[in-house]
Design a protein around this motif. Structure first.
Motif, PDB file in Angstrom:
ATOM      1  N   VAL A   1     -56.776  21.808  -9.561  1.00 14.00           N
ATOM      2  CA  VAL A   1     -56.734  22.370  -8.172  1.00 14.00           C
ATOM      3  C   VAL A   1     -58.011  23.250  -7.449  1.00 14.00           C
ATOM      4  O   VAL A   1     -58.317  22.651  -6.023  1.00 14.00           O
ATOM      5  N   ILE A   2     -58.437  24.189  -8.289  1.00 14.91           N
ATOM      6  CA  ILE A   2     -59.550  24.514  -7.981  1.00 14.91           C
ATOM      7  C   ILE A   2     -61.098  23.797  -7.631  1.00 14.91           C
ATOM      8  O   ILE A   2     -61.832  23.844  -6.695  1.00 14.91           O
ATOM      9  N   THR A   3     -61.161  23.283  -8.786  1.00 15.64           N
ATOM     10  CA  THR A   3     -62.109  21.987  -8.879  1.00 15.64           C
ATOM     11  C   THR A   3     -62.186  21.188  -7.231  1.00 15.64           C
ATOM     12  O   THR A   3     -62.960  20.636  -7.050  1.00 15.64           O
ATOM     13  N   ASP A   4     -60.934  20.540  -6.931  1.00 11.10           N
ATOM     14  CA  ASP A   4     -60.815  20.163  -5.357  1.00 11.10           C
ATOM     15  C   ASP A   4     -61.118  20.225  -4.180  1.00 11.10           C
ATOM     16  O   ASP A   4     -61.736  20.532  -3.636  1.00 11.10           O
ATOM     17  N   GLN A   5     -61.073  21.516  -4.645  1.00  7.07           N
ATOM     18  CA  GLN A   5     -61.910  22.903  -3.479  1.00  7.07           C
ATOM     19  C   GLN A   5     -63.079  22.537  -3.491  1.00  7.07           C
ATOM     20  O   GLN A   5     -63.407  22.601  -2.248  1.00  7.07           O
ATOM     21  N   LEU A   6     -63.850  23.248  -4.930  1.00  4.19           N
ATOM     22  CA  LEU A   6     -65.169  22.871  -4.621  1.00  4.19           C
ATOM     23  C   LEU A   6     -65.974  21.533  -4.260  1.00  4.19           C
ATOM     24  O   LEU A   6     -66.853  21.559  -3.750  1.00  4.19           O
ATOM     25  N   ASP A   7     -65.186  20.555  -4.887  1.00  2.34           N
ATOM     26  CA  ASP A   7     -65.527  19.382  -4.637  1.00  2.34           C
ATOM     27  C   ASP A   7     -65.425  19.197  -2.778  1.00  2.34           C
ATOM     28  O   ASP A   7     -66.429  18.856  -2.075  1.00  2.34           O
ATOM     29  N   THR A   8     -64.703  19.885  -2.157  1.00  9.34           N
ATOM     30  CA  THR A   8     -64.599  19.551  -0.052  1.00  9.34           C
ATOM     31  C   THR A   8     -65.506  20.545  -0.135  1.00  9.34           C
ATOM     32  O   THR A   8     -66.517  19.321   0.897  1.00  9.34           O
ATOM     33  N   MET A   9     -65.948  21.557  -0.528  1.00 11.68           N
ATOM     34  CA  MET A   9     -66.878  22.406  -0.163  1.00 11.68           C
ATOM     35  C   MET A   9     -68.113  21.105   0.018  1.00 11.68           C
ATOM     36  O   MET A   9     -69.411  21.594   0.480  1.00 11.68           O
TER      37      MET A   9
ATOM     38  N   ARG B   1     -57.189  21.908 -17.571  1.00  9.06           N
ATOM     39  CA  ARG B   1     -57.446  21.328 -16.853  1.00  9.06           C
ATOM     40  C   ARG B   1     -57.838  20.530 -15.865  1.00  9.06           C
ATOM     41  O   ARG B   1     -58.050  20.291 -14.957  1.00  9.06           O
ATOM     42  N   THR B   2     -56.097  19.402 -16.243  1.00  9.43           N
ATOM     43  CA  THR B   2     -56.426  18.880 -15.473  1.00  9.43           C
ATOM     44  C   THR B   2     -55.108  18.628 -14.102  1.00  9.43           C
ATOM     45  O   THR B   2     -55.405  18.646 -12.249  1.00  9.43           O
ATOM     46  N   GLN B   3     -54.552  19.785 -13.556  1.00  5.35           N
ATOM     47  CA  GLN B   3     -53.576  20.067 -13.092  1.00  5.35           C
ATOM     48  C   GLN B   3     -54.290  21.917 -12.351  1.00  5.35           C
ATOM     49  O   GLN B   3     -54.016  21.347 -11.273  1.00  5.35           O
TER      50      GLN B   3
ATOM     51  N   TYR C   1     -54.806  20.677 -28.123  1.00  2.87           N
ATOM     52  CA  TYR C   1     -55.177  20.136 -27.252  1.00  2.87           C
ATOM     53  C   TYR C   1     -54.540  19.430 -25.647  1.00  2.87           C
ATOM     54  O   TYR C   1     -55.284  19.518 -24.801  1.00  2.87           O
ATOM     55  N   ALA C   2     -53.369  19.525 -25.860  1.00  2.00           N
ATOM     56  CA  ALA C   2     -52.507  18.957 -25.075  1.00  2.00           C
ATOM     57  C   ALA C   2     -52.355  19.722 -23.523  1.00  2.00           C
ATOM     58  O   ALA C   2     -52.569  19.564 -22.758  1.00  2.00           O
ATOM     59  N   THR C   3     -52.658  21.222 -24.205  1.00  2.00           N
ATOM     60  CA  THR C   3     -51.834  22.347 -23.362  1.00  2.00           C
ATOM     61  C   THR C   3     -53.312  22.481 -22.911  1.00  2.00           C
ATOM     62  O   THR C   3     -53.544  23.062 -21.516  1.00  2.00           O
TER      63      THR C   3
END
Length: 211
Positions: A142-150, A136-138, A129-131
């Motif tokens: 990064v990819i999710t942040d780019q999608l949010d911007t789009m 997921r968070t790290q 779970y930790a891995t």
């Protein structure tokens, strides 16, 4: 010219980090070659060129070393993706493509580490779970942040589930990169990245896409 001598604590910290890195790299090589269960602390220490007691001093044992290795690996991957994010003025779709390319290059360069990270997501022990959460968070974050911007700029569907799409794109990067290194190593990274970018465009769609 005055040259400042590093403080003893800093020198010691630097040596310890260098030792931990050697142990991580030795563990990655051995575990990828013969599996976690068949890899011993003695072998890791020997491959790293340190005394067996160094492993216990730094980590406590093989399980603790492995858990720290997973954290170190995900952090390296996430840092690589984060460093690939261009300046804010760069068109978001292009920025996303640069992040995906960085993921392909990282996996191609650190193939054994990438395989261990992916294998860990299917383990059923406590470290699983930790891995996965760290990935997921790290890394995926990064990819999710780019999608949010789009989405915010109206460059893709407003109802896009960016968290799910981020996971899907990350999975595509890993699968495509490992397939490339295993089955098609003669192909260039640019060729692989171009194909991946087209796949990503199909997944996230455009503002007017009904799906």
């Amino acid at each position: 010219m005055n040259v400042q001598t590093p403080e003893p604590s800093r020198r010691a910290g630097g040596r310890r980090e260098a030792t931990r890195r050697k142990l991580f790299e030795a563990a990655v090589t051995l575990i990828s070659e013969q599996g976690y269960g068949d890899t011993t602390v003695d072998e890791i220490a020997e491959r790293a060129g340190v005394a067996k007691g160094t492993v216990y001093y730094n980590f406590g044992g093989k399980d603790e070393l492995y858990a720290s290795l997973m954290e170190w690996g995900v952090t390296r991957l996430a840092d690589t993706l984060r460093e690939a994010v261009p300046e804010p003025e760069v068109e978001p779709r292009r920025a996303l493509a640069e992040v995906l390319r960085a993921g392909v290059v990282f996996i191609g360069t650190h193939e054994a580490l990438a395989r261990l990270l992916m294998a860990e997501t299917w383990r059923t022990n406590r470290s699983w779970y930790a891995t996965v959460r760290q990935i997921r968070t790290q890394a995926i974050g990064v990819i999710t942040d780019q999608l949010d911007t789009m989405v915010e700029r109206g460059l893709t569907r407003p109802d896009l589930d960016t968290a799910l799409a981020g996971s899907a794109l990350f999975g595509m990067v890993v699968t495509v990169a490992l397939d490339w290194r295993t089955l098609q190593p003669e192909r260039s990274v640019e060729e692989i990245h171009t194909t991946l970018a087209h796949m990503a465009d199909g997944l996230i769609g455009s503002p007017s896409s009904p799906y």
